[in-house]
Scaffold this active site. Structure first.
Site, PDB file in Angstrom:
ATOM      1  CE1 TYR A 102       7.005  -3.900 -10.873  1.00 17.20           C
ATOM      2  CE2 TYR A 102       6.194  -4.200  -8.639  1.00 17.20           C
ATOM      3  CZ  TYR A 102       5.953  -4.036  -9.985  1.00 17.20           C
ATOM      4  OH  TYR A 102       4.671  -3.995 -10.429  1.00 17.20           O
TER       5      TYR A 102
ATOM      6  CG  ASN B 209       3.271   0.433   2.953  1.00 13.96           C
ATOM      7  OD1 ASN B 209       4.400   0.846   2.757  1.00 13.96           O
ATOM      8  ND2 ASN B 209       2.827  -0.653   2.377  1.00 13.96           N
ATOM      9  N   GLY B 210       2.220  -2.086   4.898  1.00 14.18           N
ATOM     10  CA  GLY B 210       3.068  -3.153   5.423  1.00 14.18           C
ATOM     11  C   GLY B 210       2.247  -4.339   5.865  1.00 14.18           C
TER      12      GLY B 210
ATOM     13  CB  CYS C 252      -0.858   0.072   1.264  1.00 16.08           C
ATOM     14  SG  CYS C 252      -1.735  -1.415   1.671  1.00 16.08           S
TER      15      CYS C 252
ATOM     16  N   GLY D 273      -0.728   0.947  -5.173  1.00 10.04           N
ATOM     17  CA  GLY D 273      -1.984   0.264  -4.926  1.00 10.04           C
ATOM     18  C   GLY D 273      -3.088   0.822  -5.776  1.00 10.04           C
TER      19      GLY D 273
HETATM   20  P1  AMP Z   1       5.896 -12.469 -13.617  1.00  9.84           P
HETATM   21  O1  AMP Z   1       7.277 -13.062 -13.593  1.00  9.84           O
HETATM   22  O2  AMP Z   1       5.117 -12.724 -14.824  1.00  9.84           O
HETATM   23  O3  AMP Z   1       5.119 -12.877 -12.411  1.00  9.84           O
HETATM   24  O4  AMP Z   1       6.007 -10.914 -13.518  1.00  9.84           O
HETATM   25  C1  AMP Z   1       7.209 -10.294 -13.335  1.00  9.84           C
HETATM   26  C2  AMP Z   1       6.975  -8.825 -13.511  1.00  9.84           C
HETATM   27  O5  AMP Z   1       6.154  -8.346 -12.460  1.00  9.84           O
HETATM   28  C3  AMP Z   1       8.285  -8.093 -13.472  1.00  9.84           C
HETATM   29  O6  AMP Z   1       8.420  -7.480 -14.730  1.00  9.84           O
HETATM   30  C4  AMP Z   1       8.119  -7.053 -12.400  1.00  9.84           C
HETATM   31  O7  AMP Z   1       8.274  -5.787 -12.977  1.00  9.84           O
HETATM   32  C5  AMP Z   1       6.718  -7.194 -11.886  1.00  9.84           C
HETATM   33  N1  AMP Z   1       6.680  -7.380 -10.428  1.00  9.84           N
HETATM   34  C6  AMP Z   1       7.653  -7.758  -9.606  1.00  9.84           C
HETATM   35  N2  AMP Z   1       7.228  -7.803  -8.338  1.00  9.84           N
HETATM   36  C7  AMP Z   1       5.933  -7.436  -8.344  1.00  9.84           C
HETATM   37  C8  AMP Z   1       4.921  -7.247  -7.353  1.00  9.84           C
HETATM   38  N3  AMP Z   1       5.171  -7.468  -6.087  1.00  9.84           N
HETATM   39  N4  AMP Z   1       3.713  -6.856  -7.744  1.00  9.84           N
HETATM   40  C9  AMP Z   1       3.449  -6.625  -9.011  1.00  9.84           C
HETATM   41  N5  AMP Z   1       4.352  -6.779 -10.014  1.00  9.84           N
HETATM   42  C10 AMP Z   1       5.574  -7.178  -9.696  1.00  9.84           C
END
Ligand code: AMP
Ligand code: SF4
Length: 467
Positions: free
Chosen positions: A255, A114-115, A13, A39
């Site tokens: 990320y 958040n957390g 969040c 979020g």
């Molecule tokens: P996937 O390997 O298809 O599950 O998605 C990987 C992609 O999701 C990567 O390109 C990241 O940019 C993105 N990503 C990494 N961690 C998260 C997260 N916690 N929530 C949403 N997207 C993420």
């Protein structure tokens, strides 16, 4: 730690708060749009009005759609807290949208965080054994009840301080009372929380990028284990934890956070660029061009190109009007999402040996689709370089990546992942390089190395025999 016996993950969040700011809810509405990447499922604002009442509006949806002009008019006052919430597959309900407004004999207050608390089950049992009813599964509601549980001297502040003694895990919380705004960050400092100034008033946000959008100045990070009280007299800082550890979440840098944010003195963009330099040092690939998976791979790809001298090209185009793939909880919708979201630039790609950089592989769905997209567009070779180590352990501190069985690196070796996604080669950044990119600061990198900074309470489970 071998994390093969762990499962379960919660939500992530963003929070914002303002005290003594004219039209506080309007400022929150803009700031929350700058935190929207943290979020997209739901959002809310609780404002303390001139009549002494806390008004709350929260709904599923994006900030710009939820907070219309007429809704904002219903939230008068110069102090508020606001929240954006990420969807999860397990606890996506409306009742979990924050903030929570609570009231007892001492009056009203509102809370958002958040957390993720690692001991929430234990705290819930404690409250239930005392006859407390819950209307949600949110840690924020839990926190609200823990604050209200204090019946001794010292008012709300004493309630907040006594609650912090019971919490374990990751939390950046804001609490709005009629007299003051409180902001506090767990003793590990997992997630970011910053203090800013808007004129003579104070604002608090999960990320510094929210300040620029409302014309506020970044003042400083709120330290791990620090609690701020902001009232009509100004700012008061104290420590609620004697022992603190710097364990900034590595995934925030890799990320999650926006690249124009600065966390604990480190620019997120510089961190990402540095991972690109280090990726080249560890994995020099012979290629004609470097490209990025938009947008999270941009900075690392620029770093890789800079360090290698291989030209950076825009190989994939992102359709900005389709939301992040993680927004759709079901796998088939995520599969479709990648194709709807990204288009290959055929003129750039055809006949070329390409190094494509992404920040992480979680489930592997995105990478697999991207490699196929690039090959279909005529790429001669597709090499995938990931600006983080294999993501193989679940997070218990508020970053939602699905359960352990969904993490591809928990099940497959690097070579098996390479085959699954169909790349010519696959390279990950080493754990050591991750620390180097962080300039030696203390990191939580448990999702990469299983070294969880806290006790995990009931999250240790029997290994899943089907894995
Ligand atoms: P996937 O390997 O298809 O599950 O998605 C990987 C992609 O999701 C990567 O390109 C990241 O940019 C993105 N990503 C990494 N961690 C998260 C997260 N916690 N929530 C949403 N997207 C993420
Ligand atoms: Fe961040 Fe990973 Fe630690 Fe969770 S386990 S707080 S995602 S580094």
């Amino acid at each position: 730690m071998d994390c093969s016996s762990l499962s379960e993950i919660h939500e992530e969040c963003g929070v914002f708060a303002a005290f003594g700011v004219g039209n506080a809810a309007r400022a929150a509405c803009i700031a929350l749009q700058h935190l929207q990447h943290r979020g997209q499922q739901g959002c809310g604002i609780a404002a303390y009005g001139p009549d002494g009442k806390i008004r709350l509006h929260k709904e599923p949806g994006l900030v710009r759609n939820v907070f219309t002009d007429s809704i904002l008019k219903e939230l008068p006052g110069d102090s508020c807290i606001g929240h954006v919430r990420y969807p999860t597959t397990d606890v996506g309900g409306r009742e979990n949208i924050q903030p929570f407004r609570m009231s007892d004999a001492k009056g009203e207050f509102a809370v958002a965080h958040n957390g993720n608390l690692v001991n929430s089950d234990e705290l819930k049992s404690l409250l239930e054994s005392e006859g407390q009813l819950m209307v949600s599964t949110s840690d924020s509601e839990l926190l609200g009840h823990l604050i209200g549980r204090h019946h001794g001297q010292g008012g709300r502040e004493a309630g907040i301080l006594s609650a912090t003694l019971l919490l374990d895990g990751a939390y950046c919380a804001v609490v709005l009372t009629p007299e003051a705004l409180y902001a506090f960050r767990d003793p590990y400092g997992f997630h970011p929380l910053s203090l800013g100034a808007l004129g003579d008033s104070y604002v608090v946000a999960s990320e510094t990028c929210a300040f620029r959008g409302i014309g506020a100045r970044f003042l400083r990070d709120i330290a791990p284990g620090e609690i701020l009280r902001i009232d009509r007299e100004g700012l008061h800082s104290s420590r609620f934890a004697q022992e603190t550890k710097d364990r900034s979440c590595a995934m925030e840098f890799i990320y999650f956070a926006r690249p124009d944010s600065v966390i604990d003195g480190q620019s997120v963009y510089s961190f990402r660029k540095k991972t690109g330099h280090l990726l080249w040092r560890e994995h020099p690939v012979e290629a004609d061009l470097v490209t990025a998976v938009p947008e999270s791979g941009y900075a690392a790809a620029l770093g890789y190109s800079e360090a290698s001298g291989i030209p950076y090209e825009m190989g994939l185009l992102k359709n900005m009007y389709v939301a992040r793939t993680f927004i759709q909880p079901a796998q088939h919708m995520r599969d479709l999402g990648v194709r709807m979201k990204l288009s290959p630039m055929e003129g750039v790609i055809a006949g070329k040996r390409i190094v494509v950089i992404d920040d992480s592989i979680v489930r592997g769905t995105t990478s697999r689709k991207i490699v196929t997209l690039l090959r279909d567009a005529g790429a001669k070779e597709v090499h995938l370089a990931i600006a983080s180590p294999p993501y193989s352990c679940p997070c218990f501190y508020g970053i939602d990546t699905g359960t352990r069985d969904q993490l591809i690196a928990a099940r497959l070796s690097v070579e098996e992942i390479r085959r699954f996604i169909g790349a010519d080669s696959l390279h990950y950044l080493s754990r050591q390089a991750l620390s180097e990119a962080a300039g030696g600061r203390g990191l939580c990198a448990a999702c990469f190395d299983g070294d969880y900074p806290t006790d995990l309470y009931g999250h240790l489970q029997e290994p899943d025999k089907n894995l």
